[in-house]
Design a protein around this motif. Structure first.
Motif, mmCIF file in Angstrom:
data_model
loop_
_atom_site.group_PDB
_atom_site.id
_atom_site.type_symbol
_atom_site.label_atom_id
_atom_site.label_comp_id
_atom_site.label_asym_id
_atom_site.label_seq_id
_atom_site.Cartn_x
_atom_site.Cartn_y
_atom_site.Cartn_z
ATOM 1 N N GLY A 262 -2.036 -6.170 -0.338
ATOM 2 C CA GLY A 262 -2.456 -4.863 0.168
ATOM 3 C C GLY A 262 -3.977 -4.728 0.192
ATOM 4 N N PHE A 263 -4.621 -5.243 -0.859
ATOM 5 C CA PHE A 263 -6.085 -5.217 -0.901
ATOM 6 C C PHE A 263 -6.679 -6.126 0.170
ATOM 7 C CE2 PHE A 263 -5.137 -4.160 -5.418
ATOM 8 C CZ PHE A 263 -5.642 -2.870 -5.385
ATOM 9 N N ALA A 264 -6.035 -7.266 0.405
ATOM 10 C CA ALA A 264 -6.517 -8.185 1.437
ATOM 11 C C ALA A 264 -6.422 -7.542 2.809
ATOM 12 C CB ALA A 264 -5.719 -9.487 1.399
ATOM 13 N N ALA A 265 -5.306 -6.900 3.090
ATOM 14 C CA ALA A 265 -5.149 -6.223 4.378
ATOM 15 C C ALA A 265 -6.150 -5.084 4.517
ATOM 16 C CB ALA A 265 -3.724 -5.700 4.524
ATOM 17 N N ALA B 86 -1.691 0.010 3.375
ATOM 18 C CA ALA B 86 -1.148 -1.347 3.513
ATOM 19 C C ALA B 86 -0.161 -1.645 2.393
ATOM 20 C CB ALA B 86 -2.284 -2.368 3.512
ATOM 21 N N TRP B 87 -0.460 -1.223 1.176
ATOM 22 C CA TRP B 87 0.456 -1.442 0.062
ATOM 23 C C TRP B 87 1.768 -0.696 0.290
ATOM 24 C CZ3 TRP B 87 2.815 1.739 -3.515
ATOM 25 C CH2 TRP B 87 3.453 1.090 -4.566
ATOM 26 N N ALA B 88 1.674 0.560 0.745
ATOM 27 C CA ALA B 88 2.890 1.339 1.008
ATOM 28 C C ALA B 88 3.707 0.712 2.137
ATOM 29 C CB ALA B 88 2.524 2.778 1.342
ATOM 30 N N ALA B 89 3.046 0.213 3.162
ATOM 31 C CA ALA B 89 3.754 -0.436 4.263
ATOM 32 C C ALA B 89 4.428 -1.719 3.795
ATOM 33 C CB ALA B 89 2.786 -0.725 5.408
ATOM 34 N N LEU B 90 3.743 -2.503 2.970
ATOM 35 C CA LEU B 90 4.350 -3.718 2.433
ATOM 36 C C LEU B 90 5.532 -3.390 1.531
ATOM 37 C CD1 LEU B 90 1.159 -5.787 1.621
ATOM 38 C CD2 LEU B 90 2.889 -6.341 3.332
ATOM 39 N N LEU C 56 -7.157 2.431 3.282
ATOM 40 C CA LEU C 56 -6.451 1.403 4.040
ATOM 41 C C LEU C 56 -5.644 0.482 3.130
ATOM 42 C CD1 LEU C 56 -9.083 0.435 6.750
ATOM 43 C CD2 LEU C 56 -6.962 1.707 7.072
ATOM 44 N N SER C 57 -6.167 0.202 1.941
ATOM 45 C CA SER C 57 -5.421 -0.621 0.986
ATOM 46 C C SER C 57 -4.165 0.100 0.512
ATOM 47 C CB SER C 57 -6.296 -0.976 -0.211
ATOM 48 O OG SER C 57 -7.360 -1.792 0.182
ATOM 49 N N ALA C 58 -4.261 1.397 0.271
ATOM 50 C CA ALA C 58 -3.090 2.171 -0.160
ATOM 51 C C ALA C 58 -2.036 2.224 0.946
ATOM 52 C CB ALA C 58 -3.510 3.580 -0.565
#
Length: 89
Positions: free
Chosen positions: A29-32, A64-68, A60-62
């Motif tokens: 998530g952090f990478a995305a 991306a993490w939620a999407a993952l 954006l990291s949050a």
């Protein structure tokens, strides 16, 4: 900060590589978020202030993490609920 967009992308790639060494989806998530922030910085959307760029990275990291989390779901090994005690027989 506008000229350093490639640092965000490079940092995202490093975090994605670090994800290979760690079990689970901790750094993905952090990478995305870092790669997306680098893309927005390259387009000039992320802004020129460091604080604003860090807030965008965090948001954006949050996301991306939620999407993952939505795509991959919760692993069954994360939470174990015991409904029956072995001594109740």
């Amino acid at each position: 900060m506008l000229s350093a967009w490639w640092l965000w992308v490079l940092g995202g790639l490093v975090l994605a590589g670090l994800e290979l060494a760690v079990p689970g989806y901790f750094f993905l998530g952090f990478a995305a978020g870092a790669v997306l922030t680098g893309g927005l910085a390259a387009l000039g959307i992320a802004g020129t202030h460091t604080a604003l760029t860090l807030v965008i990275f965090a948001l954006l990291s949050a996301v991306a993490w939620a999407a993952l989390r939505y795509v991959f779901g919760v692993a069954e090994r994360d939470v174990k609920i015991i409904r029956r005690d072995i001594n109740e027989d």
